[in-house]
Design a protein around this motif. Structure first.
Motif, short mmCIF file in Angstrom:
data_model
loop_
_atom_site.label_atom_id
_atom_site.label_comp_id
_atom_site.label_asym_id
_atom_site.label_seq_id
_atom_site.Cartn_x
_atom_site.Cartn_y
_atom_site.Cartn_z
N HIS A 96 0.80 -1.24 0.11
CA HIS A 96 0.15 0.03 -0.04
C HIS A 96 0.70 1.34 0.02
O HIS A 96 1.74 1.36 0.89
N PHE A 97 0.47 2.07 -0.99
CA PHE A 97 1.48 3.40 -0.84
C PHE A 97 0.38 4.50 -0.82
O PHE A 97 -0.53 4.51 -1.42
N GLY A 154 -2.74 3.68 -3.10
CA GLY A 154 -2.47 2.81 -4.41
C GLY A 154 -2.00 1.48 -3.74
O GLY A 154 -1.25 1.54 -2.77
N TRP A 155 -2.40 0.51 -4.35
CA TRP A 155 -1.89 -1.01 -4.17
C TRP A 155 -1.21 -1.55 -5.31
O TRP A 155 -1.55 -1.43 -6.33
N VAL A 182 4.22 3.66 -13.28
CA VAL A 182 4.38 5.16 -13.39
C VAL A 182 5.04 5.44 -14.75
O VAL A 182 4.45 6.21 -15.57
N GLU A 183 6.12 4.60 -15.18
CA GLU A 183 6.90 4.88 -16.39
C GLU A 183 5.84 4.85 -17.51
O GLU A 183 6.08 5.41 -18.58
N LYS A 184 4.88 3.92 -17.48
CA LYS A 184 3.99 3.37 -18.67
C LYS A 184 2.84 4.46 -18.59
O LYS A 184 1.70 4.35 -19.51
N ARG A 185 2.64 5.32 -17.63
CA ARG A 185 1.80 6.21 -17.39
C ARG A 185 0.43 5.59 -17.12
O ARG A 185 -0.90 5.94 -17.67
N LEU A 186 0.50 4.51 -16.46
CA LEU A 186 -0.87 3.65 -16.02
C LEU A 186 -1.42 4.09 -14.70
O LEU A 186 -2.42 3.66 -14.17
N VAL A 187 -0.44 5.02 -13.91
CA VAL A 187 -0.97 5.49 -12.71
C VAL A 187 -1.32 7.04 -12.92
O VAL A 187 -0.48 7.65 -13.40
N LYS A 232 1.72 12.40 -13.38
CA LYS A 232 2.97 13.14 -12.51
C LYS A 232 2.63 12.59 -11.22
O LYS A 232 2.20 13.44 -10.44
N VAL A 233 2.83 11.38 -10.86
CA VAL A 233 2.44 10.62 -9.61
C VAL A 233 3.47 10.28 -8.56
O VAL A 233 4.51 9.74 -9.61
N GLU A 234 3.91 10.45 -7.55
CA GLU A 234 5.13 10.02 -6.73
C GLU A 234 4.57 9.47 -5.41
O GLU A 234 3.48 9.90 -4.88
#
Length: 137
Positions: A3-4, A16-17, A28-33, A42-44
């Motif tokens: 869990h983040f 997110g899980w 994140v790299e594939k822009r799925l988040v 742009k999620v971290e």
């Protein structure tokens, strides 16, 4: 599952899980988040305090996870029953539908990460359809 706590560049916080830290990084790299509030890619990860889970909490989590997996399986089955399978032509067919060159309908199939990124860049909404281990038997 990990869990983040997540944070987008527009100061929205959400959760997110993920299977692992590497899985998060790859998605994140594939822009799925994306941020569920504003759609930003742009999620971290946000800073998180460590937590200690009791046996009772673990049981609740296991029940919640089981329910979530059941709901995902049901959703995936409904998509497969009510949409057209287009195989490896997914990206091409999704783009045709989006631009009005093909009949509007639900589709599913396979696409590479690069194809998914290109679709998202073109404004075509897509989402991964989960595949479960028992579907490989």
């Amino acid at each position: 599952m990990i869990h983040f706590s997540l944070h987008c560049d527009n100061d929205h916080d959400f959760e997110g899980w993920f299977r692992s830290n590497d899985d998060f990084d790859a998605q994140v790299e594939k822009r799925l988040v994306t941020c569920p509030v504003c759609g930003s890619y742009k999620v971290e990860k946000a800073l998180m305090a460590p937590s200690v889970t009791t046996g009772r909490q673990k049981e609740k989590i296991a029940v919640a996870m089981s329910k979530m997996v059941s709901e995902l399986k049901e959703m995936a089955q409904k998509v497969r029953e009510n949409a057209d399978y287009v195989g490896n032509d997914f990206a091409e067919e999704a783009r045709k539908i989006h631009f009005g060159e093909a009949k509007q309908r639900g589709i599913y199939g396979e696409a590479t990460g690069e194809e998914v990124k290109s679709l998202l860049d073109d404004g075509v909404d897509v989402m991964p359809l989960p595949v479960f281990p028992e579907e490989h038997n």
